[in-house]
Design a protein around this motif. Sequence first.
Motif, mmCIF file in Angstrom:
data_model
loop_
_atom_site.group_PDB
_atom_site.id
_atom_site.type_symbol
_atom_site.label_atom_id
_atom_site.label_comp_id
_atom_site.label_asym_id
_atom_site.label_seq_id
_atom_site.Cartn_x
_atom_site.Cartn_y
_atom_site.Cartn_z
ATOM 1 N N ASP A 15 4.752 3.319 -4.837
ATOM 2 C CA ASP A 15 4.272 4.220 -5.880
ATOM 3 C C ASP A 15 3.328 3.422 -6.782
ATOM 4 O OD1 ASP A 15 3.918 5.780 -8.199
ATOM 5 O OD2 ASP A 15 5.849 6.776 -7.920
ATOM 6 N N VAL A 16 2.045 3.529 -6.540
ATOM 7 C CA VAL A 16 1.051 2.697 -7.221
ATOM 8 C C VAL A 16 1.030 2.960 -8.726
ATOM 9 C CG1 VAL A 16 -1.425 2.219 -7.438
ATOM 10 C CG2 VAL A 16 -0.372 2.377 -5.175
ATOM 11 N N ALA A 17 1.209 4.199 -9.133
ATOM 12 C CA ALA A 17 1.160 4.536 -10.561
ATOM 13 C C ALA A 17 2.271 3.807 -11.322
ATOM 14 C CB ALA A 17 1.271 6.040 -10.753
ATOM 15 N N ARG A 37 -7.746 2.205 -11.187
ATOM 16 C CA ARG A 37 -7.649 3.480 -11.914
ATOM 17 C C ARG A 37 -6.312 3.588 -12.650
ATOM 18 N NH1 ARG A 37 -8.934 6.313 -7.918
ATOM 19 N NH2 ARG A 37 -6.862 6.972 -7.216
ATOM 20 N N GLU A 38 -5.226 3.243 -11.985
ATOM 21 C CA GLU A 38 -3.914 3.360 -12.605
ATOM 22 C C GLU A 38 -3.681 2.286 -13.666
ATOM 23 O OE1 GLU A 38 -1.960 5.813 -12.352
ATOM 24 O OE2 GLU A 38 -2.908 6.839 -10.661
ATOM 25 N N SER A 93 0.811 -1.227 0.000
ATOM 26 C CA SER A 93 0.000 0.000 0.000
ATOM 27 C C SER A 93 0.839 1.268 0.000
ATOM 28 C CB SER A 93 -0.937 0.001 1.222
ATOM 29 O OG SER A 93 -0.182 -0.051 2.428
ATOM 30 N N VAL A 105 -6.418 -0.139 -1.247
ATOM 31 C CA VAL A 105 -5.584 0.164 -2.407
ATOM 32 C C VAL A 105 -6.258 -0.244 -3.719
ATOM 33 C CG1 VAL A 105 -3.250 -0.127 -3.389
ATOM 34 C CG2 VAL A 105 -3.586 -0.316 -0.928
ATOM 35 N N GLN A 106 -7.251 -1.101 -3.644
ATOM 36 C CA GLN A 106 -7.806 -1.714 -4.858
ATOM 37 C C GLN A 106 -8.285 -0.687 -5.893
ATOM 38 O OE1 GLN A 106 -10.691 -5.400 -6.058
ATOM 39 N NE2 GLN A 106 -11.448 -4.072 -4.425
ATOM 40 N N GLN A 107 -9.041 0.317 -5.466
ATOM 41 C CA GLN A 107 -9.589 1.273 -6.431
ATOM 42 C C GLN A 107 -8.486 2.090 -7.106
ATOM 43 O OE1 GLN A 107 -12.725 1.121 -7.450
ATOM 44 N NE2 GLN A 107 -12.120 2.633 -9.005
ATOM 45 N N ARG A 108 -7.447 2.437 -6.341
ATOM 46 C CA ARG A 108 -6.304 3.147 -6.945
ATOM 47 C C ARG A 108 -5.633 2.282 -7.988
ATOM 48 N NH1 ARG A 108 -2.636 4.189 -2.100
ATOM 49 N NH2 ARG A 108 -1.171 4.973 -3.665
ATOM 50 N N LEU A 109 -5.482 1.000 -7.693
ATOM 51 C CA LEU A 109 -4.883 0.079 -8.651
ATOM 52 C C LEU A 109 -5.702 0.016 -9.941
ATOM 53 C CD1 LEU A 109 -3.845 -2.933 -6.365
ATOM 54 C CD2 LEU A 109 -2.311 -1.493 -7.681
ATOM 55 N N CYS A 113 1.664 0.019 -11.384
ATOM 56 C CA CYS A 113 0.611 -0.409 -12.319
ATOM 57 C C CYS A 113 1.084 -0.376 -13.769
ATOM 58 C CB CYS A 113 -0.634 0.455 -12.141
ATOM 59 S SG CYS A 113 -1.544 0.055 -10.627
#
Length: 495
Positions: free
Chosen positions: A224-226, A262-263, A221, A256-260, A229
């Motif tokens: 850097d998710v962006a 989206r990215e 979590s 974290v799921q929704q950010r993942l 991904c």
Amino acid sequence: MSREQQAVASARRAFETGRSKSLEHRVRQLKNLQRFLTERRRDICQAVKKDLNKSEVGVQMYETLGLEEEIGLAVRKLKEWAAPRPVEKNLLTVSDSVYIKAEPLGVVLIIGAWNYPWAVTLQPLVGAIASGNAAVVKPSEVCVHTAKVMDELLPLYLDKELYPVVTGGVPETQELLRQRFDHIFYTGNSAVGKLIMAAAAKHLTPVTLELGGKSPCYVDSKCDVAVACRRVAWGKFTNCGQTCIAPDYILCEPAVQQRLIRELQKAIEEFYTDDPKTCPDYGRIVNQRHFRRIVSMLQDSTIAVGGDNDEEDRFIAPTVLRDVKPDAKVMQEEIFGPLLPILTVNGLDEAIRFINKGEKPLALYVFSDDDKVIKKMRDETSSGGLLVNDCLVHYSVSSLPFGGVGNSGMGCYHGKYTFDQMSHLRGCLIKGLKMEAMNNMRYPPHTAKKLGWARFFVLKNFNFGWIGRLLLLAVVAVLAAAAVQRYHLLEKYYS
């Protein structure tokens, strides 16, 4: 005699002439293979385009570039790999020549896969040639056009007796497996891998099995998710997901799921546009059977991104699934397609437990900036390979062994590992007939004194530098001289 039997017999006869053992012959064949890849690039690319809809640049980037690098490495390093390899000595062998000599096994069977039909078929062949073997090459029948090009053109460049190509489907493969080989190298799935191993067992033939499985991808979590991904999307959707080390599913915390999602959607659109069907860099499923298998996995999961498909075109859009349950259909087997399930877990410990409940995967991916997270995942799981903060690229490092563990395969290859995998590493000890007195401790009658000397020579460890070796040789010479003198005195006394 069947075509398969003839190919094996021809390869065996050619190997027995000894010509494949010459380093000059090996280098010449490797360079011919390089010339094939260069001169027939157009034929190679057109075949893969028809089979998997890969672009010409994509074929070179993911298929032939790595082969060229592997061939260049083998040509440069062959003398070094094939040379006798000195090993550590103990006190008993300090004056002897002790080394390992790599020698060819004989006739190798290479059974390729369809997802990267050139890379995973010819890369083992590079090792087979470099190690001095003959090899029967069996390309996958699923990639019809590639198999045809390989069958027609490869013998124009390589010694066709030593390296025959055999095409066909299941009956031809079964006939090949009834023949006796000295090694079998198979790339594919674990179900067929078991059949290969069973066939090999009849002749006690060693095998290398490059299989697959559900390779997990844990996204921390705090990373850097962006960036994570973009790298996951590339690793997953390259070759339309038909990659044995593609990240099979994502594990992350619920927050974290929704950010993942989206990215991942952003990365998919960046790589393949908002209409992947028209993108030249997005491939197709290899055939209708695999298309239907993959689409059926969508039945009990929620689509967050993508989902579009066209059976006639064998097109399935890059697809992300959310809130996937462990018992969902998509989680029951390796996906081998462009579906990316996301499963939520309550932290790292639960992710590790989930991974360890399944079969050992071919690859394990971790995205984290926390060294503690990385170390814990490394130390408490098992997989063929571990890659942190990226996907797939460990395959390109020839100095790393590539292979599975447990259900994901056995044996490894790439670079020198392929050479060693297809060689018998023969232990050699060359001893002179002098200094026989040193051997008295091992000859009957056995006494406590002899055992004491044996314990000293066998169990004592010394760090032998070159100066140490000279000193030790001097000591051994003195001891030997003393033993010889004692022997002569005793002989004189009792005569």
